[in-house]
Design an enzyme around this catalytic site. Structure first.
Site, PDB file in Angstrom:
ATOM      1  N   ASP A   1      50.533  44.568  38.149  1.00 36.52           N
ATOM      2  CA  ASP A   1      49.583  44.568  37.037  1.00 36.52           C
ATOM      3  C   ASP A   1      49.010  43.158  37.031  1.00 36.52           C
ATOM      4  OD1 ASP A   1      48.101  45.124  34.809  1.00 36.52           O
ATOM      5  OD2 ASP A   1      49.778  45.157  33.399  1.00 36.52           O
TER       6      ASP A   1
ATOM      7  N   GLU B   1      40.493  47.455  38.954  1.00 31.54           N
ATOM      8  CA  GLU B   1      39.502  47.088  37.940  1.00 31.54           C
ATOM      9  C   GLU B   1      38.763  45.827  38.374  1.00 31.54           C
ATOM     10  OE1 GLU B   1      41.966  46.940  34.188  1.00 31.54           O
ATOM     11  OE2 GLU B   1      43.365  47.840  35.587  1.00 31.54           O
TER      12      GLU B   1
ATOM     13  N   HIS C   1      41.326  44.397  26.513  1.00 34.98           N
ATOM     14  CA  HIS C   1      40.163  45.272  26.713  1.00 34.98           C
ATOM     15  C   HIS C   1      39.201  45.228  25.521  1.00 34.98           C
ATOM     16  CE1 HIS C   1      42.073  46.338  30.326  1.00 34.98           C
ATOM     17  NE2 HIS C   1      42.828  47.326  29.908  1.00 34.98           N
TER      18      HIS C   1
ATOM     19  N   HIS D   1      38.161  51.844  34.002  1.00 37.15           N
ATOM     20  CA  HIS D   1      39.620  51.914  34.073  1.00 37.15           C
ATOM     21  C   HIS D   1      40.112  53.249  34.639  1.00 37.15           C
ATOM     22  CE1 HIS D   1      43.659  50.742  33.265  1.00 37.15           C
ATOM     23  NE2 HIS D   1      43.305  49.688  32.541  1.00 37.15           N
TER      24      HIS D   1
HETATM   25  C1  BGC Z   1      46.254  46.050  31.978  1.00 38.83           C
HETATM   26  C2  BGC Z   1      47.596  46.701  31.696  1.00 38.83           C
HETATM   27  C3  BGC Z   1      47.390  47.768  30.649  1.00 38.83           C
HETATM   28  C4  BGC Z   1      46.358  48.752  31.140  1.00 38.83           C
HETATM   29  C5  BGC Z   1      46.044  49.844  30.143  1.00 38.83           C
HETATM   30  C6  BGC Z   1      45.320  47.110  32.475  1.00 38.83           C
HETATM   31  O1  BGC Z   1      44.060  46.550  32.735  1.00 38.83           O
HETATM   32  O2  BGC Z   1      46.366  44.998  32.898  1.00 38.83           O
HETATM   33  O3  BGC Z   1      48.527  45.736  31.268  1.00 38.83           O
HETATM   34  O4  BGC Z   1      48.611  48.412  30.369  1.00 38.83           O
HETATM   35  O5  BGC Z   1      45.171  48.085  31.464  1.00 38.83           O
HETATM   36  O6  BGC Z   1      45.639  49.341  28.946  1.00 38.83           O
END
Ligand code: BGC
Length: 352
Positions: free
Chosen positions: A249, A315, A107, A177
């Site tokens: 995920d 997302e 991120h 998110h």
């Molecule tokens: C990721 C996860 C992560 C989450 C929170 C998601 O976009 O794929 O692996 O734990 O974001 O950071």
């Protein structure tokens, strides 16, 4: 109805965070926060018209800044999801981004999510947040300004328009998110929610959840959401691209990958009738069911306990690590001096 502003809390003694609430004529509302230009609350009607908050989160802005709490409702920039080894080369420039998880970037390093944004503009049904990021911040090229415009329509559509302006060519992968729990009860897991994803393939990943570059068909695997079915049906099946105990995920390769604005997913909660359709112009969608959230958190909104699998994040994005696969994954970059925009809508309805 006019937008309402109120104080949310302090990150520290010099950093107040504010909330802005937009309410439509049906009484549906969204509350946005200046921290991470985030969604703090989203109240939508069930089949009987009862409003409930359908996103997870916290009552204290400080809690949002803990990466282990999962970026709840926050905007992610400059680059959502993963970048292998925190590096990539763009237009001949070697870029080194923060290795804030394992050896990779997650991120964008978190800065866009965990800092306050400016409010550039408000109207009765919209707000525009803005954040400037200087050339080289966290390794990314270009003097870069991202704006995020949220609009709540009269027919319960939350529209998010991201616009990026940069002085030179660069990359951007903005997303939001939010963790949705359409039951409005954060103590229920999302396993009974049904989900359909308009994708026939997903990005294969290695043991660190980084793309290998291979796109594989979902058909015949637990990844297949081409027909709507409960998320919990196969979430615990052993599968090579899923971490045991975490569940989904993964990035889905949407059928529409040419930048046209098209439906990507439909999430529904049979108990309340609430349904949400995700529409985007981006080619990928990360399905994340909160499987990394601790099983024993004792924080949330009100007296709710935000725990494991209590929300599903959808997302919209370029595929993870596209900066290292710019020719094989669908991608368009930000051209210097030319506004780059991407739009995602979350459209709410209720089934009888
Ligand atoms: C990721 C996860 C992560 C989450 C929170 C998601 O976009 O794929 O692996 O734990 O974001 O950071």
């Amino acid at each position: 109805m006019a937008i309402e502003k109120r104080f949310f809390g302090n990150l520290d003694e010099n950093t107040p965070i504010y909330l802005y609430k937009i309410t439509n004529a049906q009484g549906a509302s969204v509350t946005l926060q200046t921290l991470g230009a985030g969604i703090q609350s989203l109240c939508m009607p069930d089949r009987d018209g009862n409003l409930a908050d359908v996103v997870l989160g916290f009552d204290d802005p400080k809690l949002y800044t803990d990466p282990d709490y999962g970026y709840q409702g926050l905007t992610v920039g400059r680059w959502a999801n993963r970048i292998r080894d925190g590096k990539f080369t763009f237009h001949g420039r070697e870029c080194h981004t923060p290795q804030n998880q394992g050896s990779w970037t997650l991120h964008g390093g978190g800065r866009f999510s965990f800092t306050p944004w400016e409010v550039a503009e408000t109207g009765d049904d919209y707000i525009v947040f803005s954040r400037f990021s200087p050339d080289g911040e966290d390794g990314f090229p270009g003097d870069f300004t991202m704006t995020v415009k949220y609009t709540l329509t009269q027919d319960n559509v939350l529209r998010i328009e991201y616009t990026v302006n940069s002085d030179v060519d660069t990359v951007a992968n903005p997303t939001n998110h939010a963790y949705f729990n359409l039951s409005g009860d954060p103590n229920k897991t999302v396993e009974a929610h049904t989900l359909q994803i308009l994708a026939d393939a997903f990005t294969e990943t290695d043991a660190s959840q980084l793309p290998t570059g291979v796109l594989s068909p979902v058909k015949g695997t637990m990844m297949d959401f081409t027909q709507p079915h409960p998320i919990g049906d196969r979430i615990d099946e052993p599968f090579r691209a899923v971490i045991d105990g975490v569940g989904y995920d993964n990035n889905y390769c949407l059928r529409s990958r040419d930048g046209s604005f098209a439906p990507a997913a439909v999430l529904a909660d049979p108990s309340s009738g609430r349904k949400m359709t995700v529409v985007t112009d981006l080619p990928g969608l990360q399905l994340y069911c909160g499987g990394w959230l601790s099983r024993d958190y004792t924080v949330g909104k009100g007296d709710s306990l935000v725990t494991y699998r209590r929300g599903v994040a959808l997302e919209t994005q370029f595929y993870p690590d596209t900066v290292n696969f710019p020719d094989s994954f669908p991608f368009w970059y930000v051209k210097g001096g030319v506004p780059f925009t991407t739009v995602t809508e979350f459209r709410f309805t209720a089934d009888a």
